[in-house]
Design a protein around this motif. Structure first.
Motif, PDB file in Angstrom:
ATOM      1  N   VAL A 175      11.000   3.279  -4.832  1.00  0.00           N
ATOM      2  CA  VAL A 175      10.496   4.372  -5.454  1.00  0.00           C
ATOM      3  C   VAL A 175      11.318   5.768  -5.206  1.00  0.00           C
ATOM      4  O   VAL A 175      11.391   6.260  -4.181  1.00  0.00           O
ATOM      5  N   THR A 176      11.769   6.217  -6.320  1.00  0.00           N
ATOM      6  CA  THR A 176      12.557   7.449  -6.339  1.00  0.00           C
ATOM      7  C   THR A 176      12.030   8.404  -7.586  1.00  0.00           C
ATOM      8  O   THR A 176      11.887   7.750  -8.711  1.00  0.00           O
ATOM      9  N   ALA A 177      11.396   9.424  -7.052  1.00  0.00           N
ATOM     10  CA  ALA A 177      11.046  10.584  -8.131  1.00  0.00           C
ATOM     11  C   ALA A 177      11.929  11.477  -8.583  1.00  0.00           C
ATOM     12  O   ALA A 177      12.926  11.782  -7.817  1.00  0.00           O
ATOM     13  N   GLN A 178      11.864  11.929  -9.942  1.00  0.00           N
ATOM     14  CA  GLN A 178      12.505  13.157 -10.441  1.00  0.00           C
ATOM     15  C   GLN A 178      11.766  14.370 -10.291  1.00  0.00           C
ATOM     16  O   GLN A 178      10.638  14.504 -10.718  1.00  0.00           O
ATOM     17  N   VAL A 179      12.302  15.555  -9.745  1.00  0.00           N
ATOM     18  CA  VAL A 179      11.643  16.806  -9.723  1.00  0.00           C
ATOM     19  C   VAL A 179      12.527  17.551 -10.518  1.00  0.00           C
ATOM     20  O   VAL A 179      13.744  17.716 -10.439  1.00  0.00           O
ATOM     21  N   LYS A 180      11.706  18.432 -11.228  1.00  0.00           N
ATOM     22  CA  LYS A 180      12.688  19.438 -12.114  1.00  0.00           C
ATOM     23  C   LYS A 180      12.856  20.695 -11.526  1.00  0.00           C
ATOM     24  O   LYS A 180      11.846  21.231 -10.991  1.00  0.00           O
ATOM     25  N   VAL A 181      14.093  21.082 -11.066  1.00  0.00           N
ATOM     26  CA  VAL A 181      14.296  22.447 -10.420  1.00  0.00           C
ATOM     27  C   VAL A 181      15.249  23.325 -11.447  1.00  0.00           C
ATOM     28  O   VAL A 181      16.182  23.062 -12.060  1.00  0.00           O
ATOM     29  N   HIS A 182      14.473  24.423 -11.444  1.00  0.00           N
ATOM     30  CA  HIS A 182      14.985  25.486 -12.400  1.00  0.00           C
ATOM     31  C   HIS A 182      15.780  26.551 -11.420  1.00  0.00           C
ATOM     32  O   HIS A 182      15.042  27.283 -10.551  1.00  0.00           O
ATOM     33  N   VAL A 183      17.035  26.960 -11.671  1.00  0.00           N
ATOM     34  CA  VAL A 183      17.597  27.972 -10.712  1.00  0.00           C
ATOM     35  C   VAL A 183      18.141  29.242 -11.821  1.00  0.00           C
ATOM     36  O   VAL A 183      18.535  28.912 -12.490  1.00  0.00           O
ATOM     37  N   ALA A 201      17.667  17.882 -12.465  1.00  0.00           N
ATOM     38  CA  ALA A 201      16.772  16.727 -12.131  1.00  0.00           C
ATOM     39  C   ALA A 201      17.170  16.165 -10.697  1.00  0.00           C
ATOM     40  O   ALA A 201      18.189  15.548 -10.767  1.00  0.00           O
ATOM     41  N   VAL A 202      16.308  16.545  -9.920  1.00  0.00           N
ATOM     42  CA  VAL A 202      16.938  16.098  -8.458  1.00  0.00           C
ATOM     43  C   VAL A 202      15.805  14.935  -8.126  1.00  0.00           C
ATOM     44  O   VAL A 202      14.723  14.896  -8.049  1.00  0.00           O
ATOM     45  N   PRO A 203      16.586  13.928  -7.666  1.00  0.00           N
ATOM     46  CA  PRO A 203      15.986  12.729  -7.079  1.00  0.00           C
ATOM     47  C   PRO A 203      15.316  12.822  -5.753  1.00  0.00           C
ATOM     48  O   PRO A 203      15.944  13.422  -5.002  1.00  0.00           O
ATOM     49  N   VAL A 204      14.120  12.441  -5.627  1.00  0.00           N
ATOM     50  CA  VAL A 204      13.599  12.385  -4.160  1.00  0.00           C
ATOM     51  C   VAL A 204      12.818  11.085  -3.770  1.00  0.00           C
ATOM     52  O   VAL A 204      12.355  10.405  -4.653  1.00  0.00           O
ATOM     53  N   LYS A 205      13.659  10.270  -3.055  1.00  0.00           N
ATOM     54  CA  LYS A 205      13.269   9.058  -2.469  1.00  0.00           C
ATOM     55  C   LYS A 205      12.006   9.038  -1.712  1.00  0.00           C
ATOM     56  O   LYS A 205      12.002   9.370  -0.591  1.00  0.00           O
ATOM     57  N   LEU A 206      10.970   8.528  -2.192  1.00  0.00           N
ATOM     58  CA  LEU A 206       9.745   8.572  -1.441  1.00  0.00           C
ATOM     59  C   LEU A 206       9.557   7.254  -0.899  1.00  0.00           C
ATOM     60  O   LEU A 206       8.815   7.127   0.152  1.00  0.00           O
ATOM     61  N   HIS A 207      10.233   6.107  -1.392  1.00  0.00           N
ATOM     62  CA  HIS A 207       9.800   4.649  -0.625  1.00  0.00           C
ATOM     63  C   HIS A 207      11.230   3.996  -0.874  1.00  0.00           C
ATOM     64  O   HIS A 207      12.048   4.687  -1.835  1.00  0.00           O
ATOM     65  N   ARG A 208      11.401   2.800  -0.264  1.00  0.00           N
ATOM     66  CA  ARG A 208      12.806   2.236  -0.385  1.00  0.00           C
ATOM     67  C   ARG A 208      12.871   1.855  -1.954  1.00  0.00           C
ATOM     68  O   ARG A 208      13.959   1.847  -2.375  1.00  0.00           O
ATOM     69  N   GLU A 257       1.041  -1.164  -0.199  1.00  0.00           N
ATOM     70  CA  GLU A 257      -0.041  -0.047   0.115  1.00  0.00           C
ATOM     71  C   GLU A 257       0.861   1.376   0.098  1.00  0.00           C
ATOM     72  O   GLU A 257       0.539   1.999  -0.864  1.00  0.00           O
ATOM     73  N   GLU A 258       1.655   1.355   0.718  1.00  0.00           N
ATOM     74  CA  GLU A 258       2.932   2.401   0.927  1.00  0.00           C
ATOM     75  C   GLU A 258       3.648   2.706  -0.479  1.00  0.00           C
ATOM     76  O   GLU A 258       3.625   3.960  -0.992  1.00  0.00           O
ATOM     77  N   ARG A 259       3.761   1.433  -1.099  1.00  0.00           N
ATOM     78  CA  ARG A 259       4.633   1.635  -2.362  1.00  0.00           C
ATOM     79  C   ARG A 259       3.717   2.277  -3.447  1.00  0.00           C
ATOM     80  O   ARG A 259       4.002   2.951  -4.192  1.00  0.00           O
ATOM     81  N   ALA A 260       2.370   1.630  -3.200  1.00  0.00           N
ATOM     82  CA  ALA A 260       1.337   2.211  -4.351  1.00  0.00           C
ATOM     83  C   ALA A 260       1.081   3.689  -4.005  1.00  0.00           C
ATOM     84  O   ALA A 260       0.896   4.341  -5.048  1.00  0.00           O
ATOM     85  N   VAL A 261       1.098   4.129  -3.062  1.00  0.00           N
ATOM     86  CA  VAL A 261       0.915   5.756  -2.582  1.00  0.00           C
ATOM     87  C   VAL A 261       2.271   6.248  -3.153  1.00  0.00           C
ATOM     88  O   VAL A 261       1.954   7.489  -3.733  1.00  0.00           O
ATOM     89  N   ALA A 262       3.267   5.841  -3.030  1.00  0.00           N
ATOM     90  CA  ALA A 262       4.802   6.515  -3.280  1.00  0.00           C
ATOM     91  C   ALA A 262       4.659   6.511  -5.019  1.00  0.00           C
ATOM     92  O   ALA A 262       5.131   7.479  -5.295  1.00  0.00           O
ATOM     93  N   GLN A 263       4.058   5.402  -5.426  1.00  0.00           N
ATOM     94  CA  GLN A 263       4.303   5.541  -7.117  1.00  0.00           C
ATOM     95  C   GLN A 263       3.203   6.629  -7.465  1.00  0.00           C
ATOM     96  O   GLN A 263       3.567   7.288  -8.679  1.00  0.00           O
ATOM     97  N   ALA A 264       2.047   6.806  -6.860  1.00  0.00           N
ATOM     98  CA  ALA A 264       1.205   7.817  -7.172  1.00  0.00           C
ATOM     99  C   ALA A 264       1.806   9.245  -7.066  1.00  0.00           C
ATOM    100  O   ALA A 264       1.796  10.093  -8.073  1.00  0.00           O
ATOM    101  N   LEU A 265       2.354   9.521  -5.996  1.00  0.00           N
ATOM    102  CA  LEU A 265       3.121  10.778  -5.709  1.00  0.00           C
ATOM    103  C   LEU A 265       4.300  10.877  -6.549  1.00  0.00           C
ATOM    104  O   LEU A 265       4.423  11.883  -6.983  1.00  0.00           O
ATOM    105  N   ALA A 266       5.068   9.612  -7.199  1.00  0.00           N
ATOM    106  CA  ALA A 266       6.055   9.965  -8.220  1.00  0.00           C
ATOM    107  C   ALA A 266       5.567  10.378  -9.373  1.00  0.00           C
ATOM    108  O   ALA A 266       6.154  11.427  -9.954  1.00  0.00           O
ATOM    109  N   THR A 267       4.383  10.004  -9.756  1.00  0.00           N
ATOM    110  CA  THR A 267       3.851  10.590 -11.013  1.00  0.00           C
ATOM    111  C   THR A 267       3.580  11.851 -10.930  1.00  0.00           C
ATOM    112  O   THR A 267       3.617  12.779 -11.855  1.00  0.00           O
ATOM    113  N   ARG A 268       2.970  12.315  -9.920  1.00  0.00           N
ATOM    114  CA  ARG A 268       2.731  13.697  -9.475  1.00  0.00           C
ATOM    115  C   ARG A 268       4.040  14.472  -9.469  1.00  0.00           C
ATOM    116  O   ARG A 268       4.211  15.847 -10.091  1.00  0.00           O
TER     117      ARG A 268
END
Length: 157
Positions: free
Chosen positions: A136-144, A127-134, A60-71
């Motif tokens: 699941v790692t999501a990428q966030v675009k950061v513009h400086v 592209a900054v990696p964010v570890k949401l779950h063991r 369940e936690e992994r499914a939530v993390a996957q959904a958050l990763a797509t966002r």
């Protein structure tokens, strides 16, 4: 001495594993911290039940993390900082800055989960990696972006 791990222990094993450890390690570290149980039939049954419950919770936690990763994949953050010539920043952008910007967009992320190897010290897109779950790692675009004009320091010369 054989023990059943109740929690994941780094370099030893996962929850539910039966591992052989030194008696002193079990007696002085694992057992007092409730990280392990002695191997008995009753404890094996208890751990098997806990394993099933934990596996369901983990899925369940992994499914939530996957959904958050797509966002997160659709999220872009823009941070403005003062920059000098050659687009070098005066200071840097850290994981705390990124966590703060994500919180402003409605994402509550602990700064320690933002895996920024080094602070960002130049203007650009990252592209900054964010570890949401063991798993699941999501990428966030950061513009400086440079604040104001990049010519400001050169104007006094």
């Amino acid at each position: 001495m054989e023990v059943i791990l109740k929690e994941h222990v780094e370099h030893l094993g996962e929850r539910g594993d039966v591992v052989r450890v030194a008696p002193g390690y079990a007696r002085n570290y694992l057992l007092p911290r409730k990280l392990a149980l002695a191997v008995t039939a009753g404890n094996k049954k208890q751990i098997e039940h806990e394993k099933k419950v934990a596996a369901a919770r983990q899925a369940e936690e992994r499914a939530v993390a996957q959904a958050l990763a797509t966002r997160f994949a659709q999220t872009e953050i823009t941070l403005t900082r003062r920059a000098g010539e050659n687009q070098q920043l005066f200071g840097s952008v850290t994981s705390a800055d990124i966590a703060e910007a994500l919180a402003a967009q409605g994402f509550e992320v602990d700064r320690r989960k933002i895996q920024l190897p080094d602070a960002i010290k130049a203007v650009g897109e990252y592209a900054v990696p964010v570890k949401l779950h063991r798993d699941v790692t999501a990428q966030v675009k950061v513009h400086v972006a440079a604040e104001g004009g990049a010519d400001a320091p050169a104007a006094g010369a």
